[in-house]
Each structure stands twice: as C-alpha cells, then as structure tokens.
Design an enzyme around this catalytic site. Structure first.
Site, mmCIF file in Angstrom:
data_model
loop_
_atom_site.group_PDB
_atom_site.id
_atom_site.type_symbol
_atom_site.label_atom_id
_atom_site.label_comp_id
_atom_site.label_asym_id
_atom_site.label_seq_id
_atom_site.Cartn_x
_atom_site.Cartn_y
_atom_site.Cartn_z
ATOM 1 N N ASP A 101 0.819 -1.212 0.000
ATOM 2 C CA ASP A 101 0.000 0.000 0.000
ATOM 3 C C ASP A 101 0.853 1.262 0.000
ATOM 4 O OD1 ASP A 101 0.943 -0.454 2.577
ATOM 5 O OD2 ASP A 101 -0.994 -0.248 3.575
ATOM 6 N N ASP A 104 6.911 4.012 3.362
ATOM 7 C CA ASP A 104 7.169 5.129 4.275
ATOM 8 C C ASP A 104 8.663 5.122 4.593
ATOM 9 O OD1 ASP A 104 6.894 7.171 6.099
ATOM 10 O OD2 ASP A 104 5.892 5.991 7.623
ATOM 11 N N VAL A 154 -2.385 8.836 6.155
ATOM 12 C CA VAL A 154 -3.549 8.656 5.293
ATOM 13 C C VAL A 154 -4.286 7.359 5.607
ATOM 14 C CG1 VAL A 154 -2.720 10.066 3.373
ATOM 15 C CG2 VAL A 154 -2.040 7.668 3.495
ATOM 16 N N ASP A 160 -5.455 1.621 6.961
ATOM 17 C CA ASP A 160 -6.258 1.675 8.174
ATOM 18 C C ASP A 160 -5.666 2.585 9.231
ATOM 19 O OD1 ASP A 160 -4.011 -0.115 8.793
ATOM 20 O OD2 ASP A 160 -5.083 -0.489 10.674
HETATM 21 P P1 5GP Z 1 7.485 1.490 6.435
HETATM 22 O O1 5GP Z 1 7.936 0.113 6.851
HETATM 23 O O2 5GP Z 1 7.788 1.806 4.989
HETATM 24 O O3 5GP Z 1 7.915 2.590 7.376
HETATM 25 O O4 5GP Z 1 5.933 1.511 6.639
HETATM 26 C C1 5GP Z 1 5.130 0.867 5.779
HETATM 27 C C2 5GP Z 1 3.868 0.422 6.457
HETATM 28 O O5 5GP Z 1 3.475 1.325 7.524
HETATM 29 C C3 5GP Z 1 2.781 0.438 5.434
HETATM 30 O O6 5GP Z 1 2.683 -0.804 4.776
HETATM 31 C C4 5GP Z 1 1.580 0.787 6.280
HETATM 32 O O7 5GP Z 1 1.042 -0.399 6.805
HETATM 33 C C5 5GP Z 1 2.121 1.637 7.415
HETATM 34 N N1 5GP Z 1 1.984 3.083 7.098
HETATM 35 C C6 5GP Z 1 2.955 3.970 6.816
HETATM 36 N N2 5GP Z 1 2.444 5.192 6.589
HETATM 37 C C7 5GP Z 1 1.111 5.081 6.736
HETATM 38 C C8 5GP Z 1 0.013 6.017 6.603
HETATM 39 O O8 5GP Z 1 0.130 7.210 6.303
HETATM 40 N N3 5GP Z 1 -1.231 5.501 6.823
HETATM 41 C C9 5GP Z 1 -1.451 4.197 7.147
HETATM 42 N N4 5GP Z 1 -2.707 3.817 7.335
HETATM 43 N N5 5GP Z 1 -0.447 3.294 7.260
HETATM 44 C C10 5GP Z 1 0.822 3.731 7.060
HETATM 45 MG MG MG Z 2 1.392 -2.349 5.361
#
Ligand code: 5GP
Ligand code: MG
Length: 180
Positions: A101, A104, A154, A160
């Site tokens: 999705d 980040d 978001v 979620d």
């Molecule tokens: P990362 O491992 O890249 O920091 O984070 C990725 C995961 O964190 C995504 O797959 C998602 O589940 C969650 N995440 C990061 N940013 C957001 C956001 O703005 N909204 C939501 N709902 N989930 C996020």
């Molecule tokens: Mg995720």
C-alpha cells in the site's frame, strides 16, 4: 466514517485512473515473461489496491500469501518486522512482484525483499500505491509507484487506522485529533 476524514487527498476516480496506468506499465514490463508470475501482496493494507490492480492485468498470474507483523516497541524507533506465516507458494525461478500500500521508512519492504530474495526468484520487483518521499530510503526504489505524497497519515482504500477506514473508497487524511 466520513466525519473522521479531514480532507480527501486522492479521490476514487483518480485512484482508478492511476491503477489502470500502473497495470499497463506492469503488462509492458512482463509482456514477454508473465508466464508463472507470482504477485505477493503485503497484507492487509494492500488488499483493495491488489483487487483492483490484478483485475486490470490481462495475463495469467498467481497470488502468493505471506503474513508479516511489525512490532513497534516503545524504545525501538523503526520496529522489527517478523514473519508470521511463510509464503504459501514456491517462488524459486519465478518472476515475483511485491504489492504494497505505502512506502514510508521502507523497513517493511526491505525486510520483505531480503526474505524473498533468499528464495531465489528469477526476478523481484516492487509496486507501491503510495510513496512518502520525505522518508523513503534512496536504496529502495520501487519499480512501480502510484502516487508520491506528502508526509501525512492517510487512511482509506485499504489503509487503516487501528483497523478502521480500510473500506473508505478515497485516500484521505484522518483528523489529527483522532490519533493524537
Ligand atoms: P514502512 O515500513 O515503509 O515505514 O511503513 C510501511 C507500512 O506502515 C505500510 O505498509 C503501512 O502499513 C504503514 N503506514 C505507513 N504510513 C502510513 C500512513 O500514512 N497511513 C497508514 N494507514 N499506514 C501507514
Ligand atoms: Mg502495510
């Protein structure tokens, strides 16, 4: 639900349009090698995106399921990604496309990528619907990106907050007081 959304960042029509464009790019990329393609969605945030995207793909494909869990201890900054269920399909020698999705900090996708790489796929590509450009690491460049967005939290279209809002059809910014 609607009253919890501060503003719509990406309306549903724009999402659908972009999903079709991504599917066209993916089709072009795998035109000569789509045979045996396995799509690995990162659950649960990618479920709505996955459902829309794969129905735009004109070739045969399979889905490989795995479940990861992200533990965020109070003291750990990035958290730790743990495998909860092993991949349901053998990917050795296959082309693999990971669908997530949102990118980040990249912690999740880095862990998934190295885990899948160990299983020796023929190729490994990544497709994300959203990318937060502020934090995305330079050494993790997805092959397909839907939208680059600002660093806001978001929800909707599969994303979620505390398990809610996945069924909101647009991508929106949650009212900050709800998660403060
Ligand atoms: P990362 O491992 O890249 O920091 O984070 C990725 C995961 O964190 C995504 O797959 C998602 O589940 C969650 N995440 C990061 N940013 C957001 C956001 O703005 N909204 C939501 N709902 N989930 C996020
Ligand atoms: Mg995720």
């Amino acid at each position: 639900m609607e009253q919890d959304i501060a503003r719509i960042l990406i309306p549903r029509e724009r999402i659908q349009q972009r999903v079709h464009e991504l599917a066209r790019q993916i089709d072009e990329t795998y035109r000569d090698s789509s045979e045996g393609l396995i799509i690995v969605p990162i659950l649960a945030g990618s479920i709505i995106f996955l459902a829309d995207l794969i129905r735009c793909l004109p070739f045969k494909m399979r889905i490989g399921l795995m479940t990861l869990s992200r533990y965020r201890g109070a003291a750990t900054v990035g958290g730790e990604t743990q495998l909860v269920h092993e991949l349901s399909t053998d990917i050795e020698g296959r082309h693999v496309l990971v669908v997530d999705d949102i990118l980040d900090s990249g912690g999740t996708l880095m862990a998934v990528r190295s885990h899948l790489q160990e299983r020796r796929p023929a190729s490994l590509r990544v497709c994300v619907l959203l990318r937060k450009t502020a934090k995305a690491p330079k050494d993790l460049v997805p092959d397909f990106v839907g939208f680059d967005i600002e660093d806001v939290f978001v929800v909707g279209y599969g994303l979620d907050y505390d398990g809610h809002y996945r069924n909101w059809p647009d991508i929106g910014v949650l009212r900050p007081e709800l998660y403060a």
